[in-house]
Design a protein around this motif. Structure first.
Motif, PDB file in Angstrom:
ATOM      1  N   VAL A   3       0.838  -1.199   0.000  1.00 29.80           N
ATOM      2  CA  VAL A   3       0.000   0.000   0.000  1.00 29.80           C
ATOM      3  C   VAL A   3       0.872   1.248   0.000  1.00 29.80           C
ATOM      4  O   VAL A   3       1.936   1.286   0.618  1.00 29.80           O
ATOM      5  N   LEU A   4       0.395   2.235  -0.721  1.00 33.97           N
ATOM      6  CA  LEU A   4       1.047   3.540  -0.786  1.00 33.97           C
ATOM      7  C   LEU A   4       0.116   4.557  -0.148  1.00 33.97           C
ATOM      8  O   LEU A   4      -1.069   4.628  -0.506  1.00 33.97           O
ATOM      9  N   LEU A   5       0.628   5.315   0.782  1.00 34.99           N
ATOM     10  CA  LEU A   5      -0.189   6.254   1.536  1.00 34.99           C
ATOM     11  C   LEU A   5      -0.308   7.585   0.819  1.00 34.99           C
ATOM     12  O   LEU A   5       0.693   8.129   0.341  1.00 34.99           O
ATOM     13  N   ASP A   6      -1.522   8.118   0.796  1.00 29.73           N
ATOM     14  CA  ASP A   6      -1.698   9.511   0.429  1.00 29.73           C
ATOM     15  C   ASP A   6      -1.166  10.325   1.615  1.00 29.73           C
ATOM     16  O   ASP A   6      -1.116   9.831   2.749  1.00 29.73           O
ATOM     17  N   THR A   7      -0.782  11.543   1.361  1.00 31.30           N
ATOM     18  CA  THR A   7      -0.142  12.360   2.396  1.00 31.30           C
ATOM     19  C   THR A   7      -1.007  12.504   3.639  1.00 31.30           C
ATOM     20  O   THR A   7      -0.521  12.364   4.766  1.00 31.30           O
ATOM     21  N   ARG A 100      -1.004  13.373  -8.062  1.00 32.47           N
ATOM     22  CA  ARG A 100      -0.838  12.717  -9.359  1.00 32.47           C
ATOM     23  C   ARG A 100       0.418  11.845  -9.393  1.00 32.47           C
ATOM     24  O   ARG A 100       0.411  10.770  -9.979  1.00 32.47           O
ATOM     25  N   LEU A 101       1.490  12.255  -8.727  1.00 32.59           N
ATOM     26  CA  LEU A 101       2.677  11.410  -8.675  1.00 32.59           C
ATOM     27  C   LEU A 101       2.434  10.193  -7.790  1.00 32.59           C
ATOM     28  O   LEU A 101       2.895   9.092  -8.102  1.00 32.59           O
ATOM     29  N   ILE A 102       1.705  10.360  -6.708  1.00 28.66           N
ATOM     30  CA  ILE A 102       1.348   9.223  -5.851  1.00 28.66           C
ATOM     31  C   ILE A 102       0.530   8.213  -6.656  1.00 28.66           C
ATOM     32  O   ILE A 102       0.798   7.007  -6.622  1.00 28.66           O
ATOM     33  N   ILE A 103      -0.456   8.690  -7.396  1.00 32.76           N
ATOM     34  CA  ILE A 103      -1.290   7.806  -8.207  1.00 32.76           C
ATOM     35  C   ILE A 103      -0.469   7.116  -9.290  1.00 32.76           C
ATOM     36  O   ILE A 103      -0.563   5.889  -9.485  1.00 32.76           O
ATOM     37  N   ALA A 104       0.351   7.875 -10.005  1.00 31.46           N
ATOM     38  CA  ALA A 104       1.182   7.298 -11.075  1.00 31.46           C
ATOM     39  C   ALA A 104       2.119   6.229 -10.515  1.00 31.46           C
ATOM     40  O   ALA A 104       2.295   5.159 -11.127  1.00 31.46           O
ATOM     41  N   ASN A 112      -1.799  -0.652  -3.920  1.00 29.28           N
ATOM     42  CA  ASN A 112      -3.065  -0.058  -3.534  1.00 29.28           C
ATOM     43  C   ASN A 112      -2.740   1.287  -2.896  1.00 29.28           C
ATOM     44  O   ASN A 112      -1.640   1.480  -2.373  1.00 29.28           O
ATOM     45  N   ILE A 113      -3.712   2.191  -2.922  1.00 28.14           N
ATOM     46  CA  ILE A 113      -3.524   3.514  -2.320  1.00 28.14           C
ATOM     47  C   ILE A 113      -4.461   3.643  -1.133  1.00 28.14           C
ATOM     48  O   ILE A 113      -5.640   3.299  -1.235  1.00 28.14           O
ATOM     49  N   ILE A 114      -3.954   4.156  -0.034  1.00 27.33           N
ATOM     50  CA  ILE A 114      -4.815   4.452   1.114  1.00 27.33           C
ATOM     51  C   ILE A 114      -5.073   5.952   1.100  1.00 27.33           C
ATOM     52  O   ILE A 114      -4.170   6.752   1.346  1.00 27.33           O
TER      53      ILE A 114
END
Length: 130
Positions: A3-7, A100-104, A112-114
């Protein structure tokens, strides 16, 4: 799961905020998951704290150390992410370059993005959890 965290997810986790959903917190605390934050999030937090748009409970260096102690790994920016960023569709309603860089990056790496940001759902290929 990776998982990659949004800020905001990172901030809310570090500050133990009730705004972070139970599901998100559970995913972040699950030792079976690999939890990442992008270096761009640290940059975003630093910029916003400096100009007064963000108030952090701890100084940025302390937050960075705390994240690391909680097993959150920082992803550095690299050329494949920038290529993925360039090929990400431009959505007029979502111009935030940090998001946008987090999504890319998540799309490129298969993470997955949290996030609870509704604009993330404008990218149908992104797997957003909350």
């Amino acid at each position: 799961m990776k998982v990659l965290l949004d800020t905001h997810s990172l901030i809310w986790f570090l500050e133990d905020s009730p705004r972070l959903s139970r599901k998100a917190k559970s995913l972040m605390e699950d030792l079976g998951n690999d939890v990442y934050v992008h270096a761009i999030s640290w940059f975003e937090m630093s910029i916003k704290a400096k100009i007064g748009k963000l108030s952090l409970a701890d100084p940025i260096d302390i937050a960075f150390t705390q994240a690391s102690k909680n097993g959150i790994l920082t992803i550095d920016i690299n050329a494949p992410q920038l290529k993925a960023y360039q090929s990400l569709p431009f959505i007029h309603e979502h111009r935030d370059p940090f998001d946008r860089l987090i999504i890319a990056t998540a799309l490129h790496e298969g993470f997955n993005i949290i996030s609870n940001d509704p604009k993330f759902s404008l990218y149908p290929a992104a797997k957003v959890l909350w």
